[in-house]
Design a protein around this motif. Structure first.
Motif, PDB file in Angstrom:
ATOM      1  N   VAL A   1      33.824  48.336  48.245  1.00  0.00           N
ATOM      2  CA  VAL A   1      34.204  48.687  47.107  1.00  0.00           C
ATOM      3  C   VAL A   1      35.071  47.341  46.839  1.00  0.00           C
ATOM      4  N   ILE A   2      34.810  46.744  45.620  1.00  0.00           N
ATOM      5  CA  ILE A   2      35.358  45.510  45.365  1.00  0.00           C
ATOM      6  C   ILE A   2      36.614  45.669  44.548  1.00  0.00           C
ATOM      7  N   ASN A   3      37.601  44.971  44.645  1.00  0.00           N
ATOM      8  CA  ASN A   3      39.125  44.830  43.946  1.00  0.00           C
ATOM      9  C   ASN A   3      39.311  43.408  43.610  1.00  0.00           C
ATOM     10  N   CYS A   4      38.867  42.983  42.448  1.00  0.00           N
ATOM     11  CA  CYS A   4      39.065  41.441  42.197  1.00  0.00           C
ATOM     12  C   CYS A   4      39.624  41.435  40.845  1.00  0.00           C
ATOM     13  N   ASN A   5      39.992  40.435  40.472  1.00  0.00           N
ATOM     14  CA  ASN A   5      40.784  39.990  39.027  1.00  0.00           C
ATOM     15  C   ASN A   5      39.644  39.865  37.961  1.00  0.00           C
ATOM     16  N   PHE A   6      39.180  40.833  37.361  1.00  0.00           N
ATOM     17  CA  PHE A   6      38.118  40.442  36.296  1.00  0.00           C
ATOM     18  C   PHE A   6      38.730  40.579  34.934  1.00  0.00           C
ATOM     19  N   ASP A   7      40.085  40.412  34.863  1.00  0.00           N
ATOM     20  CA  ASP A   7      40.832  39.711  33.492  1.00  0.00           C
ATOM     21  C   ASP A   7      40.557  38.451  33.111  1.00  0.00           C
ATOM     22  N   LYS A   8      39.874  37.639  34.087  1.00  0.00           N
ATOM     23  CA  LYS A   8      39.815  36.309  34.073  1.00  0.00           C
ATOM     24  C   LYS A   8      38.212  36.095  33.761  1.00  0.00           C
ATOM     25  N   TYR A   9      37.987  34.842  33.486  1.00  0.00           N
ATOM     26  CA  TYR A   9      36.621  34.256  33.096  1.00  0.00           C
ATOM     27  C   TYR A   9      35.674  34.756  34.262  1.00  0.00           C
ATOM     28  N   MET A  10      34.577  34.974  34.083  1.00  0.00           N
ATOM     29  CA  MET A  10      33.514  35.316  35.061  1.00  0.00           C
ATOM     30  C   MET A  10      33.514  34.368  36.286  1.00  0.00           C
TER      31      MET A  10
END
Lengths: 385, 285
Positions: free
Chosen positions: B62-71
């Protein structure tokens, strides 16, 4: 499998034929006509340094890798209105049926955030100057809008305009004159659409961008149209519309798409089928500069593409290899990407294994695209090399 | 004879190797920067149901990344590539299935479309056999435009979009047109993606107070999405128009075609165990 040496001379010959002088001349000409760009490089940590190659599982059969323009159809407009305008009453352009959202805006004055007071929809009146009065129904009050995530004090109503004239929107309770509100009007299903198109890229040497805009079936009227440029960080740059060109005095400086896109914003007012229609639209574009260019292709044991590199950075080449059989028929064989970090001009090898295609008399590279990955800019798109 | 038997056995073993491929599953969240997407974004009920479709249900990431950023940002696709690469190498994954939701589909599509951007990408692409994109924002959303068009409140629609971040800018419709035309594959007229990318499309929002189905994934969310749906097409999940969800790859199904009771999937419900969605995904991986 034939040894590489056997195909080498044949490949050299066929590439010399395939690389038409016209294509090379065109490439060099466009490169030489551009001044070296002063383009900053993103932080090294953010840019891959290793050479990476990839052979696609299917051959790319699309004829072009890049769209030359963006286009949009708008059925909406947005504008900022002041408390003074709301107190006095201002025109609300609704063709027939519309969703109208009114949201208090925040502004920063002397470093402090000032929030305009929320508007109670009960205190807003909508009226027609003549004929039938509009039908207004509450779509969502502040609480409902808050639940939906519009936690800015927004209210929304549905409006049906039964007259041919714009409505007048007025606040019955006195609002601070300098308060600011965002008005957003959306007319779903309207035939009064703004068709708007701009190029997807703007060369850094230019200070004008050509637009194409029609409201309904007619070209927009410059006198009733305002344009502006929005920077990737959201700042607005004043611009003027002269014929179909948007000109601006300020030099744009953010190259590529890596840190966001520039946008052209347009607000226009015009007559569609006897009614005054107002529309807004925005379209993005990337500011580009020539940071590298394809110079030539050579062959030893592999296909090599030389790049003239004006700025250090990571460059990617996409190309499809075509084999030409003895009857002159072209066969698309493989599509590949290769990217490397360049400090200066040199060649990079394409990952095609030419010895696997020795049945062909000669080869061509088609659908060639050079990309600056450091800055996210498309530099060259060539149908054939 | 013994030699022939040995050859046949060897051949059978060789032919059976894809069956015994080490299959892993990664779940990729949408916009936001979660620290516990398992609980906060997907919920254990959804994840634990879907993972039962794996030969080895423990091979789930299960991924936890910062997808508030550009892809393409290191905090977004870079973080995703790092997590997938580690998952693949530590578990010797040979067959990776990826389930994305919303903007997670764009981040995954960035990796699939730009194989040379990062030296980790080719191995990930080569191992990925299928991406199931739940309500992908492939064509952006008018709600992102609504947030960006003149409104200076950073929190507007934050629960759906994030907070006036790069990801919100990115998901404006015209910006996605730009990315789809220039840097992303899989949309009409563009190069094909190197693997299967199939969308599950949410087409409506039900929020009738008397209807128990309106309570799956939270009644308040359904009410909220009914409001936002006013700014969208008649076919939408409260956040995305169907046309956006169908803009890239292929459409596996539009919610009512396969869900239990032919219920629509709102944007909130398309990442939860609502109306057998979990079982449909389980049987697909």
């Amino acid at each position: 499998m034939k040894p590489i040496k056997n195909i080498k001379n044949k490949t050299l010959l066929v590439l010399a034929l395939a690389l038409s002088s016209q294509a090379i001349a065109a490439t060099q000409q466009s490169y030489q006509s551009s001044e070296p760009a002063a383009v900053s490089l993103p932080m090294q940590d953010d840019v891959e340094q290793q050479r990476v190659t990839y052979i696609w599982p299917t051959v790319d059969s699309t004829s072009s890798h890049i769209s030359q323009s963006q286009q949009v159809q708008s059925d909406e407009y947005w504008q900022t209105v002041t408390g003074a305008e709301l107190n006095k009453g201002f025109p609300l352009y609704v063709g027939s049926d519309a969703l109208v959202r009114l949201a208090p805006m925040a502004s920063y004055q002397s470093g402090a955030r000032q929030i305009s007071p929320a508007v109670n929809m009960d205190s807003i009146s909508l009226s027609a100057s003549a004929g039938s009065q509009p039908t207004v129904s509450l779509l969502a009050d502040q609480e409902a809008m808050q639940t939906a995530g519009f936690d800015d004090g927004s209210v929304a109503v549905k409006v049906a305009n039964h007259s041919d004239k714009p409505l007048t929107m007025r606040s019955e309770s006195q609002l601070p004159g300098d308060a600011e509100y965002l008005l957003h009007v959306k007319e779903k299903g309207s035939t009064g659409l703004l068709q708007f198109a701009v190029p997807s890229q703007l060369d850094s040497q230019q200070q004008a961008i050509t637009i194409n805009a029609n409201l309904g079936a007619k070209a927009i009227i410059p006198m009733t149209t305002q344009v502006s440029i929005i920077t990737p960080t959201g700042e607005h740059i004043a611009a003027q519309l002269q014929h179909n060109k948007v000109t601006f005095d300020q030099q744009l400086s953010e190259y590529g798409a890596r840190h966001g896109l520039y946008q052209v914003q347009i607000h226009t007012l015009g007559n569609v089928n006897g009614k005054l229609i107002k529309r807004s639209a925005k379209l993005p574009f990337a500011l580009t500069a020539k940071t590298a260019a394809i110079e030539k292709v050579t062959v030893s044991d592999k296909l090599w593409v030389s790049l003239d590199v004006l700025e250090p950075g990571r460059y990617n080449l996409t190309a499809t290899l075509q084999g030409i059989d003895k009857n002159g028929k072209a066969h698309s064989l493989q599509t590949a990407d290769v990217a490397e970090y360049f400090e200066q001009s040199r060649a990079m090898a394409l990952p095609f294994e030419l010895q696997n295609f020795s049945q062909y008399d000669r080869f061509e590279l088609v659908n060639v695209k050079l990309t600056d990955q450091s800055r996210l800019m498309t530099l060259q798109v060539l149908p054939q090399l | 004879m013994r030699k022939i038997t040995f050859t046949i056995l060897t051949l059978l073993l060789y032919l059976s190797s894809p069956v015994s491929a080490n299959t892993g599953l990664a779940l990729v969240h949408g916009t936001g920067n979660p620290s516990d997407a398992y609980n906060d974004y997907w919920t254990g009920d959804f994840v634990n149901s879907v993972r039962q479709g794996l030969p080895n249900p423990s091979l789930v990431l299960v991924i936890n990344c910062n997808f508030d950023k550009y892809m393409w940002d290191n905090a977004a696709a870079g973080c995703l590539a790092g997590a997938l690469s580690q998952f693949i190498s530590q578990n010797q994954i040979t067959n990776l299935k990826v389930v994305t939701h919303s903007n997670g589909g764009n981040v995954m599509r960035w990796i699939l479309s730009n194989p040379t951007w990062d030296s980790r990408y080719p191995n990930i692409i080569n191992k990925t056999s299928r991406v199931i994109a739940l309500a992908p924002s492939s064509g952006g959303t008018p709600l992102a435009d609504a947030v960006m068009n003149g409104n200076v409140f950073e929190s507007t629609l934050g629960w759906l979009l994030g907070y006036k971040s790069d990801a919100v800018r990115q998901q404006q419709e015209s910006w996605m047109v730009y990315y789809n035309s220039n840097y992303l594959s899989g949309t009409s007229g563009r190069p094909a993606l190197p693997t299967i990318f199939e969308a599950v499309v949410g087409s409506d929002v039900d929020s009738a107070i008397w209807d128990g189905d309106s309570y799956c994934a939270g009644y308040q969310n359904q009410v909220a999405l009914e409001v936002t749906q006013n700014w969208l097409d008649s076919c939408s999940d409260g956040f995305l128009n169907c046309s956006s969800q169908q803009a890239a790859g292929t459409t596996w199904f539009k919610d009512k075609q396969k869900t239990k009771g032919s219920e629509p999937l709102s944007h909130q419900q398309s990442r939860r165990d609502c109306f057998n969605l979990d079982k449909l995904v389980r049987d697909r991986i």
